[in-house]
Write a protein that holds these residues in place. Sequence first.
Motif, PDB file in Angstrom:
ATOM      1  N   THR A 256      55.131  -8.017  27.046  1.00 52.62           N
ATOM      2  CA  THR A 256      53.790  -7.533  26.694  1.00 52.62           C
ATOM      3  C   THR A 256      52.792  -8.678  26.645  1.00 52.62           C
ATOM      4  O   THR A 256      51.666  -8.562  27.160  1.00 52.62           O
ATOM      5  CB  THR A 256      53.818  -6.809  25.339  1.00 52.62           C
ATOM      6  OG1 THR A 256      54.656  -5.655  25.434  1.00 52.62           O
ATOM      7  CG2 THR A 256      52.420  -6.376  24.922  1.00 52.62           C
ATOM      8  N   LEU A 257      53.173  -9.787  26.052  1.00 50.78           N
ATOM      9  CA  LEU A 257      52.274 -10.942  25.991  1.00 50.78           C
ATOM     10  C   LEU A 257      52.029 -11.523  27.374  1.00 50.78           C
ATOM     11  O   LEU A 257      50.928 -11.999  27.663  1.00 50.78           O
ATOM     12  CB  LEU A 257      52.857 -12.005  25.054  1.00 50.78           C
ATOM     13  CG  LEU A 257      52.897 -11.616  23.575  1.00 50.78           C
ATOM     14  CD1 LEU A 257      53.637 -12.659  22.755  1.00 50.78           C
ATOM     15  CD2 LEU A 257      51.483 -11.410  23.025  1.00 50.78           C
TER      16      LEU A 257
ATOM     17  N   LYS B 297      46.266 -22.077  10.589  1.00 50.20           N
ATOM     18  CA  LYS B 297      46.705 -22.910  11.703  1.00 50.20           C
ATOM     19  C   LYS B 297      46.287 -22.248  13.005  1.00 50.20           C
ATOM     20  O   LYS B 297      46.630 -21.087  13.261  1.00 50.20           O
ATOM     21  CB  LYS B 297      48.219 -23.110  11.671  1.00 50.20           C
ATOM     22  CG  LYS B 297      48.705 -23.926  10.474  1.00 50.20           C
ATOM     23  CD  LYS B 297      50.208 -24.116  10.526  1.00 50.20           C
ATOM     24  CE  LYS B 297      50.699 -24.990   9.372  1.00 50.20           C
ATOM     25  NZ  LYS B 297      50.249 -26.386   9.501  1.00 50.20           N
ATOM     26  N   ILE B 298      45.531 -22.965  13.821  1.00 48.19           N
ATOM     27  CA  ILE B 298      45.095 -22.484  15.128  1.00 48.19           C
ATOM     28  C   ILE B 298      45.794 -23.306  16.208  1.00 48.19           C
ATOM     29  O   ILE B 298      45.782 -24.539  16.180  1.00 48.19           O
ATOM     30  CB  ILE B 298      43.570 -22.616  15.299  1.00 48.19           C
ATOM     31  CG1 ILE B 298      42.845 -21.600  14.420  1.00 48.19           C
ATOM     32  CG2 ILE B 298      43.176 -22.399  16.755  1.00 48.19           C
ATOM     33  CD1 ILE B 298      41.340 -21.641  14.549  1.00 48.19           C
ATOM     34  N   ILE B 299      46.391 -22.609  17.152  1.00 48.44           N
ATOM     35  CA  ILE B 299      46.991 -23.250  18.329  1.00 48.44           C
ATOM     36  C   ILE B 299      46.364 -22.580  19.535  1.00 48.44           C
ATOM     37  O   ILE B 299      46.533 -21.371  19.738  1.00 48.44           O
ATOM     38  CB  ILE B 299      48.526 -23.057  18.365  1.00 48.44           C
ATOM     39  CG1 ILE B 299      49.151 -23.271  16.997  1.00 48.44           C
ATOM     40  CG2 ILE B 299      49.140 -23.989  19.397  1.00 48.44           C
ATOM     41  CD1 ILE B 299      49.044 -24.665  16.464  1.00 48.44           C
TER      42      ILE B 299
ATOM     43  N   ARG C 248      53.934 -22.138  28.531  1.00 47.64           N
ATOM     44  CA  ARG C 248      53.536 -23.071  27.476  1.00 47.64           C
ATOM     45  C   ARG C 248      53.048 -22.303  26.243  1.00 47.64           C
ATOM     46  O   ARG C 248      53.368 -22.661  25.110  1.00 47.64           O
ATOM     47  CB  ARG C 248      52.441 -24.014  27.969  1.00 47.64           C
ATOM     48  CG  ARG C 248      52.905 -25.029  29.007  1.00 47.64           C
ATOM     49  CD  ARG C 248      51.819 -26.039  29.289  1.00 47.64           C
ATOM     50  NE  ARG C 248      51.496 -26.817  28.098  1.00 47.64           N
ATOM     51  CZ  ARG C 248      50.409 -27.591  27.990  1.00 47.64           C
ATOM     52  NH1 ARG C 248      49.545 -27.656  28.982  1.00 47.64           N
ATOM     53  NH2 ARG C 248      50.194 -28.261  26.885  1.00 47.64           N
ATOM     54  N   PHE C 249      52.262 -21.253  26.497  1.00 43.98           N
ATOM     55  CA  PHE C 249      51.837 -20.413  25.383  1.00 43.98           C
ATOM     56  C   PHE C 249      53.041 -19.787  24.687  1.00 43.98           C
ATOM     57  O   PHE C 249      53.153 -19.840  23.458  1.00 43.98           O
ATOM     58  CB  PHE C 249      50.900 -19.307  25.878  1.00 43.98           C
ATOM     59  CG  PHE C 249      50.777 -18.161  24.900  1.00 43.98           C
ATOM     60  CD1 PHE C 249      49.947 -18.264  23.796  1.00 43.98           C
ATOM     61  CD2 PHE C 249      51.540 -17.010  25.066  1.00 43.98           C
ATOM     62  CE1 PHE C 249      49.860 -17.225  22.876  1.00 43.98           C
ATOM     63  CE2 PHE C 249      51.464 -15.971  24.152  1.00 43.98           C
ATOM     64  CZ  PHE C 249      50.626 -16.075  23.058  1.00 43.98           C
ATOM     65  N   TRP C 250      53.922 -19.192  25.449  1.00 44.10           N
ATOM     66  CA  TRP C 250      55.062 -18.488  24.862  1.00 44.10           C
ATOM     67  C   TRP C 250      55.950 -19.432  24.063  1.00 44.10           C
ATOM     68  O   TRP C 250      56.410 -19.088  22.967  1.00 44.10           O
ATOM     69  CB  TRP C 250      55.877 -17.792  25.940  1.00 44.10           C
ATOM     70  CG  TRP C 250      57.156 -17.218  25.419  1.00 44.10           C
ATOM     71  CD1 TRP C 250      58.426 -17.668  25.642  1.00 44.10           C
ATOM     72  CD2 TRP C 250      57.291 -16.095  24.537  1.00 44.10           C
ATOM     73  NE1 TRP C 250      59.338 -16.905  24.958  1.00 44.10           N
ATOM     74  CE2 TRP C 250      58.676 -15.931  24.278  1.00 44.10           C
ATOM     75  CE3 TRP C 250      56.386 -15.211  23.953  1.00 44.10           C
ATOM     76  CZ2 TRP C 250      59.161 -14.920  23.442  1.00 44.10           C
ATOM     77  CZ3 TRP C 250      56.867 -14.207  23.125  1.00 44.10           C
ATOM     78  CH2 TRP C 250      58.237 -14.070  22.875  1.00 44.10           C
ATOM     79  N   ASN C 251      56.203 -20.605  24.597  1.00 42.90           N
ATOM     80  CA  ASN C 251      57.053 -21.565  23.890  1.00 42.90           C
ATOM     81  C   ASN C 251      56.445 -21.940  22.541  1.00 42.90           C
ATOM     82  O   ASN C 251      57.151 -22.030  21.527  1.00 42.90           O
ATOM     83  CB  ASN C 251      57.263 -22.817  24.741  1.00 42.90           C
ATOM     84  CG  ASN C 251      58.158 -22.567  25.931  1.00 42.90           C
ATOM     85  OD1 ASN C 251      58.928 -21.603  25.956  1.00 42.90           O
ATOM     86  ND2 ASN C 251      58.053 -23.411  26.950  1.00 42.90           N
TER      87      ASN C 251
ATOM     88  N   MET D  28      56.359 -18.500  15.382  1.00 44.19           N
ATOM     89  CA  MET D  28      56.796 -17.276  14.704  1.00 44.19           C
ATOM     90  C   MET D  28      58.182 -17.458  14.085  1.00 44.19           C
ATOM     91  O   MET D  28      58.472 -16.948  13.000  1.00 44.19           O
ATOM     92  CB  MET D  28      56.795 -16.101  15.683  1.00 44.19           C
ATOM     93  CG  MET D  28      55.420 -15.693  16.184  1.00 44.19           C
ATOM     94  SD  MET D  28      54.240 -15.216  14.875  1.00 44.19           S
ATOM     95  CE  MET D  28      53.220 -16.706  14.778  1.00 44.19           C
ATOM     96  N   THR D  29      59.056 -18.205  14.770  1.00 47.56           N
ATOM     97  CA  THR D  29      60.397 -18.455  14.238  1.00 47.56           C
ATOM     98  C   THR D  29      60.356 -19.402  13.044  1.00 47.56           C
ATOM     99  O   THR D  29      60.969 -19.145  12.002  1.00 47.56           O
ATOM    100  CB  THR D  29      61.302 -19.050  15.336  1.00 47.56           C
ATOM    101  OG1 THR D  29      61.414 -18.104  16.409  1.00 47.56           O
ATOM    102  CG2 THR D  29      62.680 -19.356  14.784  1.00 47.56           C
ATOM    103  N   ASN D  30      59.620 -20.486  13.186  1.00 49.08           N
ATOM    104  CA  ASN D  30      59.601 -21.515  12.141  1.00 49.08           C
ATOM    105  C   ASN D  30      58.875 -21.070  10.876  1.00 49.08           C
ATOM    106  O   ASN D  30      59.146 -21.572   9.789  1.00 49.08           O
ATOM    107  CB  ASN D  30      58.938 -22.784  12.676  1.00 49.08           C
ATOM    108  CG  ASN D  30      59.791 -23.491  13.715  1.00 49.08           C
ATOM    109  OD1 ASN D  30      60.973 -23.178  13.867  1.00 49.08           O
ATOM    110  ND2 ASN D  30      59.199 -24.422  14.448  1.00 49.08           N
TER     111      ASN D  30
END
Length: 255
Positions: free
Chosen positions: A17-18, A40-42, A50-53, A59-61
């Motif tokens: 989806t992303l 936090k803005i990324i 690169r975005f997905w990584n 989200m995991t951390n």
Amino acid sequence: MCVIATKPNDVHISKETLRICFENNSDGAGFIFAHNGELKIIKGFFEFERFWNSYSKAMTNYNNPTAIIHFRITTHGKTNHYNCHPFLINKEIGFAHNGVISFVDDDKKKSDTSMFNDTILKNLPKNWINNSSIFRLIEESIGTSKLAFLTNDGDYLIANEELGQWKDGVWYSNDSFKACKWTNPYNYGYVYQPYNRGAMNIHKKKKKKKKNKQVQLLGDGVVRYNCSSCDANLSTHYEQNQGLCSTCDKEYYQI
């Protein structure tokens, strides 16, 4: 047109989806979330992997927090890191925008969203986000645009929420999170129609070529990059990686 995805705490959005969001809105992606009272803005991603990584790692951390994700199509200003969403209004509130805000001054470098932030949102009184009258006035002023706000406490608020749609626990500002083909370009984006996923390779929108970073080869053989926003020399490895000088990069936050 751009698309915003507002994801509440513990809700997951699939990589597929992303990816569709990115392919349909490919002029820069970013996201914002809150952790321990800090926003936090990324942002500034022009390649999906690169975005997905970065997104999946965050989200995991950080235990899959509430997040606002934005994928941009340029309507005003330059296509660069600075004009990618989200933006900070102050230390307590960040936001992303979908649509066109026409009543702000036009700027060759800054987007209409950035101008709206600088001239309107940053000048509102403290704690305005809890004032329903002010929030109503904001909705009236932006017409059919949508705004998704996130506070440093992890609370979200959506202006013109009814103009978007909820799907699988996520609010999307329009339906460009679905696979689509592109037709009839207009001044402010494109008209798109849903189609079967199997036809994507045939009807995929042509991506604009991204300009390479400007470089200057000095006599000692060392390459120096120039800022993609103001053309200043980039003297550090960090600046060269971001493509922005420290002045233009002031809104960048890294985990």
